[in-house]
Design an enzyme around this catalytic site. Sequence first.
Site, mmCIF file in Angstrom:
data_model
loop_
_atom_site.group_PDB
_atom_site.id
_atom_site.type_symbol
_atom_site.label_atom_id
_atom_site.label_comp_id
_atom_site.label_asym_id
_atom_site.label_seq_id
_atom_site.Cartn_x
_atom_site.Cartn_y
_atom_site.Cartn_z
ATOM 1 N N ASP A 4 54.638 -63.547 25.997
ATOM 2 C CA ASP A 4 55.330 -62.463 25.347
ATOM 3 C C ASP A 4 54.851 -61.217 25.764
ATOM 4 O O ASP A 4 55.952 -60.271 25.703
ATOM 5 C CB ASP A 4 54.528 -62.682 23.619
ATOM 6 C CG ASP A 4 53.174 -62.809 23.921
ATOM 7 O OD1 ASP A 4 52.481 -63.018 24.834
ATOM 8 O OD2 ASP A 4 52.502 -63.371 22.777
ATOM 9 N N HIS A 37 24.760 -62.575 -20.307
ATOM 10 C CA HIS A 37 24.561 -63.869 -20.540
ATOM 11 C C HIS A 37 25.669 -64.412 -21.894
ATOM 12 O O HIS A 37 25.550 -65.306 -22.492
ATOM 13 C CB HIS A 37 23.318 -64.407 -20.956
ATOM 14 C CG HIS A 37 22.196 -64.209 -20.174
ATOM 15 N ND1 HIS A 37 21.994 -64.651 -18.900
ATOM 16 C CD2 HIS A 37 21.332 -62.910 -20.233
ATOM 17 C CE1 HIS A 37 21.119 -63.950 -18.340
ATOM 18 N NE2 HIS A 37 20.632 -62.812 -19.173
ATOM 19 N N SER A 44 54.969 -66.208 -23.089
ATOM 20 C CA SER A 44 55.234 -67.714 -23.068
ATOM 21 C C SER A 44 56.330 -68.165 -23.288
ATOM 22 O O SER A 44 57.053 -67.740 -24.241
ATOM 23 C CB SER A 44 53.984 -68.033 -24.049
ATOM 24 O OG SER A 44 53.978 -69.440 -24.127
ATOM 25 N N ARG A 46 36.843 -66.787 27.734
ATOM 26 C CA ARG A 46 37.963 -66.896 26.639
ATOM 27 C C ARG A 46 38.619 -68.226 26.755
ATOM 28 O O ARG A 46 38.637 -69.280 27.463
ATOM 29 C CB ARG A 46 39.135 -65.949 27.045
ATOM 30 C CG ARG A 46 40.334 -66.501 27.756
ATOM 31 C CD ARG A 46 41.657 -65.666 27.378
ATOM 32 N NE ARG A 46 41.960 -65.919 25.945
ATOM 33 C CZ ARG A 46 43.133 -65.380 25.419
ATOM 34 N NH1 ARG A 46 43.771 -64.886 26.056
ATOM 35 N NH2 ARG A 46 43.411 -65.350 24.228
ATOM 36 N N SER A 62 44.289 -66.093 19.692
ATOM 37 C CA SER A 62 45.764 -65.514 19.945
ATOM 38 C C SER A 62 46.587 -66.034 18.618
ATOM 39 O O SER A 62 47.104 -65.036 17.925
ATOM 40 C CB SER A 62 46.474 -66.028 21.307
ATOM 41 O OG SER A 62 47.863 -65.444 21.144
ATOM 42 N N ARG A 71 47.505 -63.513 15.033
ATOM 43 C CA ARG A 71 48.736 -63.268 14.272
ATOM 44 C C ARG A 71 48.661 -63.277 12.832
ATOM 45 O O ARG A 71 50.043 -62.902 12.258
ATOM 46 C CB ARG A 71 49.824 -64.381 14.798
ATOM 47 C CG ARG A 71 50.028 -64.250 16.467
ATOM 48 C CD ARG A 71 51.213 -65.346 16.887
ATOM 49 N NE ARG A 71 51.580 -65.037 18.265
ATOM 50 C CZ ARG A 71 52.424 -64.156 18.546
ATOM 51 N NH1 ARG A 71 52.999 -63.500 18.057
ATOM 52 N NH2 ARG A 71 52.609 -63.984 20.083
#
Length: 447
Positions: free
Chosen positions: A91, A169, A294, A334, A339, A343
């Site tokens: 790319d 509570h 509803s 790496r 990668s 995205r």
Amino acid sequence: MDLTALSAISPVDGRYRNTTNKLAAYFSEYALIKYRVLVEIEYFIALGQFQLPQLPVLDVSLKEKLQAIYKNFSQADAQVIKDIEKTTNHDVKAVEYFIKQKFDELGLSAHKEFIHFGLTSQDINNTAIPLSFKDALAEVYYPAFDELLTILKQYASDWKNIPMLAHTHGQPASPTRLGKEIEVFIERLEKQVELLKQIPFSAKFGGATGNFNAHHIAYPTYDWKAFGNQFVNEVLGLSRSQYTTQIEHYDNFAAQCDALKRINNIILDLDRDMWTYISMNYFKQKIKAGEIGSSAMPHKVNPIDFENSEGNVGIANALFEHLAAKLPVSRLQRDLTDSTVLRNVGVPVAHTLIAIKSTIKGLNKLLLNEAALSADLEDNWAVVAEAIQTILRREAYPNPYEALKELTRTNQGVNAATIASFVDTLNVSDDVRAELKKITPSNYTGI
């Protein structure tokens, strides 16, 4: 099926497209390609300003023509790059070839080998992605966040003197004021967004393994570290990590994910409180003509916006958590797992945006039911026991807590008359007795 809002797999690009469409300019495939082109062009311009002998000094006109490549970048341009990628199967290399075509058109063919000079693809990705993330937060996230804060601040002001029974509570507790309870969320949100804004948008820029190997071998007398810092920090407005492998280590990006997750959790807390107040009848909701609550029960007006927000916060936080945990971990210099994960950066941001907008929508529907708040306070006179026993402590009255405990834990119920009768039995001065009788659930709200 063609990709439309009806055929999209993710609701981010389907059902909620109208809410999230602004994010496409930062997180779509088109956007990633555009930001890559931006970095490549600005890098070439920066090399020229660095006075490499093989590069011309760029006049203003030529610089503007180069910047127009990304400023006027179109979806058609992105498609050209995707078509090139079908051949390259890479790319970032496709972006380089696209820009080389543009250089031919601009009469810069002699200099086009300085496009992507000395770089690896991660020098482009690890600057393009944090830059797009930075812009998305600035131009979409923060405006939505500020819109949420604005309505909360308005409610905090409008309701600052509205007494309300507190619940700890799940049980009746010392009264508070509705506006103050909104202030709790305002302070929490403001503090956390302040921390988020302090985290740098870190970027990696240093060649194949982070050492400027290729740059240094070609031009050993140039200070490439200074160049990288100036380019990333000043031109792109990011923060260059000084020591990296082939990729950014993502520690600060992980911190940003964690910060966004904390902010989302506060919004989730707000959603659940508002949902509960609605269920307690403290709020009613504005009714929009034609809407159905509803399919079976015509009377219902459901707090669906707060529920929608809660659900989207859950999805967003799950993804933020994965990004924060996964991205800082990479094998040796790496691997490629970052990668595909990167995205998806826009996905949790999109769900976060849906959540914020849903909360705003829910807040805008609220109608304060003061009668219900007042009735709840009147039904819970036992909560003034704390006030009475505290004053009695001040007066050195013997065992005040125990006396109030015995009074308020009966099954007979406690009301104004019960409290007044109890006060009349106390061996205290008339002034103290008058002071105690002034206390009500509605005025015992602190400062």
